[in-house]
Design an enzyme around this catalytic site. Structure first.
Site, PDB file in Angstrom:
ATOM      1  N   ASN A 134     -10.013   5.366   0.935  1.00 19.27           N
ATOM      2  CA  ASN A 134      -9.602   5.931   0.548  1.00 19.27           C
ATOM      3  C   ASN A 134      -8.910   6.699   2.029  1.00 19.27           C
ATOM      4  O   ASN A 134      -9.378   7.373   2.854  1.00 19.27           O
ATOM      5  CB  ASN A 134      -9.593   6.554  -1.392  1.00 19.27           C
ATOM      6  N   ASP A 172     -15.023   3.989  -5.733  1.00 18.71           N
ATOM      7  CA  ASP A 172     -15.109   3.722  -7.255  1.00 18.71           C
ATOM      8  C   ASP A 172     -15.455   2.029  -7.270  1.00 18.71           C
ATOM      9  O   ASP A 172     -15.994   1.904  -8.327  1.00 18.71           O
ATOM     10  CB  ASP A 172     -14.807   4.201  -7.692  1.00 18.71           C
ATOM     11  N   LYS A 225     -13.362 -14.318   7.848  1.00 14.21           N
ATOM     12  CA  LYS A 225     -12.393 -13.678   7.520  1.00 14.21           C
ATOM     13  C   LYS A 225     -11.331 -14.571   7.280  1.00 14.21           C
ATOM     14  O   LYS A 225     -11.432 -16.047   7.489  1.00 14.21           O
ATOM     15  CB  LYS A 225     -11.992 -13.621   9.104  1.00 14.21           C
ATOM     16  N   PHE A 284     -17.281  16.343  -6.273  1.00 18.23           N
ATOM     17  CA  PHE A 284     -15.900  17.437  -5.827  1.00 18.23           C
ATOM     18  C   PHE A 284     -15.179  16.318  -7.183  1.00 18.23           C
ATOM     19  O   PHE A 284     -15.722  15.548  -7.593  1.00 18.23           O
ATOM     20  CB  PHE A 284     -15.730  16.622  -5.176  1.00 18.23           C
ATOM     21  N   LYS A 303     -22.586  13.889 -16.199  1.00 20.75           N
ATOM     22  CA  LYS A 303     -22.533  13.531 -15.230  1.00 20.75           C
ATOM     23  C   LYS A 303     -23.759  14.783 -14.827  1.00 20.75           C
ATOM     24  O   LYS A 303     -24.772  14.455 -14.088  1.00 20.75           O
ATOM     25  CB  LYS A 303     -21.830  13.666 -14.126  1.00 20.75           C
TER      26      LYS A 303
END
Ligand SMILES: Cc1cc2nc3c(=O)[nH]c(=O)nc-3n(C[C@H](O)[C@H](O)[C@H](O)COP(=O)(O)O)c2cc1C
Length: 392
Positions: free
Chosen positions: A205, A274, A284, A319, A337
């Site tokens: 990300n 995630d 590959k 965060f 959490k």
């Protein structure tokens, strides 16, 4: 003794800089003054020399023999640079990297905290160019003490008057607070993880890691022993922190659990993936094999696992990057959490969040109180976040 460089430019409020210098001296600070040449036309450097007991720098080109102050040496010496009053001109030069006199050159050489207190006519202050320059500097972490409304020299009642010297002095000294994290141990995660599909391709990300790196730097400056556990970023680790490099979410989890045992505060500012591919090809994958379906499974949840191992006096701040129903999602997350704080940022906004130098954070505590830390440079937000958590 706190070492302060006071930059003085040629605003009508230049005389108030004498009071600022005097008040810093009253608080036992060592004060070195740099005046622009124009400021020195309005007030004599001799007055600052007398008040501070130090030579005043005005001209960069004084002969070497007689030169008493040198800009690089001064930059290494200082704890903080305060520019008060700051003209539209010096703000413009700072924002655009112009170094054509002692003060603007010194600013470029300085690596310390910088505080700027503008003073000018209200119309000048609201001018888009001046405002854009101020925004640019804020994004780079410069702290502004906004001018107040008052009777200006031009006879208009408007915003643009220099803030009171006492307030400028107190704000500056509060920024150099005592080491309120001395003896504490802080672990920070930052950056993106990589989940490999084959040896050369991965899921990741766009997290830059900036927020986590700045929290680590701020905690270190405030006296903490800091471990920074970092996924992929293009940043240099801050000085004085123990740096642990990881690649995958599973590696990050292992390091977090290991270091969390001995820490007081854990900031999870990383963006671990995630999901991960259910299998990783050894070789590959060739394009020739045609279309490819990749099956993904959730990765291990680092935040929940750390929270389950949390001891009574430990604090966890996780965060949450949200794109919709921000506050509701963050509140659900804090309960699910079992962490103490969620720092929620809205990553759907184009001008803040991932990769940007600015961010907008709402901090939510376990009692579901929320504190808007505002839209600010990530550096200032790191400071505000620590202030809020330590004052709980
Ligand atoms: C008496 C006087 C007062 C001034 N007051 C201001 C002021 O309050 N704010 C400002 O931005 N410029 C003010 N100026 C204009 C600046 O002095 C001018 O823009 C100058 O080029 C700034 O130089 P410096 O930033 O190197 O000090 C004033 C000028 C004069 C002559």
């Amino acid at each position: 003794m706190i070492k302060i460089t006071l930059g003085v430019s040629s605003s009508i409020s230049v005389y108030k800089a004498l009071d600022i210098a005097r008040r810093f001296k009253e608080r036992d600070c060592d004060v070195r003054v740099i005046m622009t040449k124009n400021a020195a036309k309005l007030v004599s450097p001799l007055l600052f020399e007398t008040l501070t007991g130090n030579p005043v720098a005005v001209d960069m080109y004084e002969s070497r023999q007689s030169q008493k102050v040198e800009h690089i040496e001064l930059a290494k010496w200082e704890d903080i640079l305060v520019i008060a009053p700051a003209t539209a001109n010096i703000i413009g030069k700072m924002a655009n990297g112009i170094a054509d006199d002692f003060l603007s050159t010194h600013y470029l050489a300085s690596t310390s905290k910088v505080v700027v207190a503008p003073a000018m006519n209200g119309r000048m202050y609201r001018n888009r160019i001046v405002q854009e320059n101020i925004e640019k500097l804020k994004e780079r972490g410069v702290i502004f003490i906004n001018p107040k409304k008052g009777m200006l020299a031009c006879g208009e009642e408007d915003e643009g008057a220099l803030e009171e010297p006492l307030k400028i002095v107190e704000t500056t000294l509060s920024l150099l607070k005592e080491k309120d994290l001395a003896g504490k141990s802080v672990v920070v995660t930052a950056g993106a993880t990589r989940e490999y599909i084959d040896p050369v391709r991965f899921i990741s990300n766009p997290s830059s890691g900036k927020m986590g790196y700045l929290i680590a730097e701020e905690a270190e400056k405030r006296g903490a022993k800091v471990v920074l556990i970092s996924g992929q970023t293009y940043l240099n680790p801050p000085k004085g922190v123990e740096f642990v490099k990881v690649e995958t979410t599973s590696e990050m989890k292992k390091e977090v659990l290991n270091h969390f045992k001995k820490c007081d505060i854990l900031f999870m500012a990383a963006a671990p993936s995630d999901f991960q591919p259910t299998s990783r090809a050894k070789e590959k994958i060739k394009r020739e094999r045609g279309s490819l379906k990749i099956e993904l499974k959730p990765t291990e949840d680092i935040v929940s696992t750390a929270a389950k191992n949390k001891k009574k006096n430990q604090i966890i701040c996780a965060f949450a990057a949200e794109t919709e129903n921000h506050i509701q999602n963050a509140k659900k997350k804090i309960k699910a959490k079992g962490v103490d704080y969620i720092a929620m940022n809205d990553v759907s906004k184009k001008d803040s969040g991932f990769e940007s130098d600015i961010n907008e954070i709402i901090l939510i505590d376990s009692k579901l109180n929320s504190y808007n830390l505002g839209k600010d440079s990530k550096q200032n937000l790191a400071r505000k976040l620590l202030d809020k958590i330590l004052k709980k």
